[in-house]
Design an enzyme around this catalytic site. Structure first.
Site, PDB file in Angstrom:
ATOM      1  N   SER A 154       0.820  -1.215   0.000  1.00 38.89           N
ATOM      2  CA  SER A 154       0.000   0.000   0.000  1.00 38.89           C
ATOM      3  C   SER A 154       0.850   1.260   0.000  1.00 38.89           C
ATOM      4  O   SER A 154       0.480   2.267  -0.618  1.00 38.89           O
ATOM      5  CB  SER A 154      -0.974  -0.007   1.179  1.00 38.89           C
ATOM      6  OG  SER A 154      -0.289  -0.155   2.407  1.00 38.89           O
ATOM      7  N   HIS A 161       8.147   3.608   9.038  1.00 37.87           N
ATOM      8  CA  HIS A 161       7.909   2.825  10.261  1.00 37.87           C
ATOM      9  C   HIS A 161       6.680   3.392  10.959  1.00 37.87           C
ATOM     10  O   HIS A 161       6.495   4.615  10.989  1.00 37.87           O
ATOM     11  CB  HIS A 161       9.156   2.939  11.157  1.00 37.87           C
ATOM     12  CG  HIS A 161       9.104   2.107  12.401  1.00 37.87           C
ATOM     13  ND1 HIS A 161       9.269   0.744  12.390  1.00 37.87           N
ATOM     14  CD2 HIS A 161       8.912   2.458  13.699  1.00 37.87           C
ATOM     15  CE1 HIS A 161       9.186   0.282  13.631  1.00 37.87           C
ATOM     16  NE2 HIS A 161       8.967   1.307  14.445  1.00 37.87           N
ATOM     17  N   ASP A 213      20.155   2.013   8.468  1.00 37.29           N
ATOM     18  CA  ASP A 213      21.537   1.644   8.740  1.00 37.29           C
ATOM     19  C   ASP A 213      21.571   0.157   9.077  1.00 37.29           C
ATOM     20  O   ASP A 213      20.623  -0.563   8.779  1.00 37.29           O
ATOM     21  CB  ASP A 213      22.154   2.529   9.833  1.00 37.29           C
ATOM     22  CG  ASP A 213      21.425   2.411  11.170  1.00 37.29           C
ATOM     23  OD1 ASP A 213      20.638   1.456  11.366  1.00 37.29           O
ATOM     24  OD2 ASP A 213      21.649   3.281  12.037  1.00 37.29           O
ATOM     25  N   GLY A 246      21.362  -1.357  11.899  1.00 36.78           N
ATOM     26  CA  GLY A 246      20.570  -1.783  13.039  1.00 36.78           C
ATOM     27  C   GLY A 246      19.102  -1.966  12.694  1.00 36.78           C
ATOM     28  O   GLY A 246      18.683  -1.832  11.538  1.00 36.78           O
ATOM     29  N   VAL A 247      18.312  -2.265  13.728  1.00 42.00           N
ATOM     30  CA  VAL A 247      16.869  -2.423  13.568  1.00 42.00           C
ATOM     31  C   VAL A 247      16.210  -1.080  13.867  1.00 42.00           C
ATOM     32  O   VAL A 247      16.080  -0.686  15.029  1.00 42.00           O
ATOM     33  CB  VAL A 247      16.324  -3.519  14.508  1.00 42.00           C
ATOM     34  CG1 VAL A 247      14.813  -3.630  14.363  1.00 42.00           C
ATOM     35  CG2 VAL A 247      16.988  -4.858  14.204  1.00 42.00           C
ATOM     36  N   ALA A 254      -1.504   8.292   7.464  1.00 43.79           N
ATOM     37  CA  ALA A 254      -0.424   9.269   7.625  1.00 43.79           C
ATOM     38  C   ALA A 254       0.790   8.885   6.782  1.00 43.79           C
ATOM     39  O   ALA A 254       1.436   9.744   6.168  1.00 43.79           O
ATOM     40  CB  ALA A 254      -0.038   9.372   9.102  1.00 43.79           C
TER      41      ALA A 254
END
Length: 198
Positions: free
Chosen positions: A11, A101, A133, A135-136, A165
């Site tokens: 989406s 995210h 980067d 990392g998570v 959003a």
């Protein structure tokens, strides 16, 4: 030129396509996901890189980077891509890989941020676009749009509002990044960086 990495519904990919951005390539780590159909319907080249087809993640990510570079991709957007990218991939697109995210960072990283956020009693979440980067979800935040947590919210109701959003914020940020012609140093001035209260 934009390459998009996807793992499922697509989406956010659709939001990028609907915005008229120059998406030229879409990669997935999963076969037969709806996102690939969305890309194909828009006439965008697609490819699938299943981990089991390679000796290791490095080999898979190298093949992914080769394919994107072969199509002139300059900016990579992770839009629901549920795999960590290896350093060798990120080195091919330095400062030019971003992710969307559904929660504030660095407070709520990982695969289940809305569950964690609701369990913590947070009053707001955020659609967040950040650099990727090793990392998570540890890369620098570019922009965030706060989304309030309403009384009685479930993960599903909150996720639906966060998606709305994201569909606004991600195309806006990507358009600005494209306009800077790869000058990532300009990115923090892009959009509303107000942070929601945890």
């Amino acid at each position: 030129m934009i390459g998009v990495l996807v793992s499922g519904e697509g989406s956010n990919l659709q939001a990028l396509l609907d915005s008229g951005l120059p998406v030229v390539a879409v990669e997935s780590n999963e076969q037969d996901v709806r996102a690939l159909g969305r890309a194909a319907a828009a006439g965008v080249a697609t490819a699938v890189f299943v981990l089991n087809d390679y000796d290791d993640r490095e080999g898979r990510d190298r093949a992914m980077a080769d394919w994107l570079e072969g199509r002139g991709v300059e900016l990579v957007v992770c839009a629901g891509y549920m795999q960590l990218l290896r350093p060798l991939f990120l080195e091919r697109f330095p400062g030019r890989v971003v992710n969307v995210h559904p929660a504030p960072l660095p407070e709520f990283p990982g695969a289940h941020p809305l569950e964690d956020l609701l369990a913590a009693g947070a009053r707001a979440t955020a659609a967040t676009v950040h650099y990727v980067d090793e990392g998570v979800d540890t890369g620098a935040v570019i922009a965030a749009e706060p989304v309030p947590v309403l009384p009685g919210d479930t993960v599903e109701t909150l996720r639906a509002r966060v998606h709305e959003a994201e569909y606004r914020l991600l195309p806006k940020v990507v358009a600005e990044l494209c306009a800077t012609k790869g000058d990532a140093s300009l990115a923090p001035t892009i959009a509303d960086e107000r942070r929601p209260e945890p």
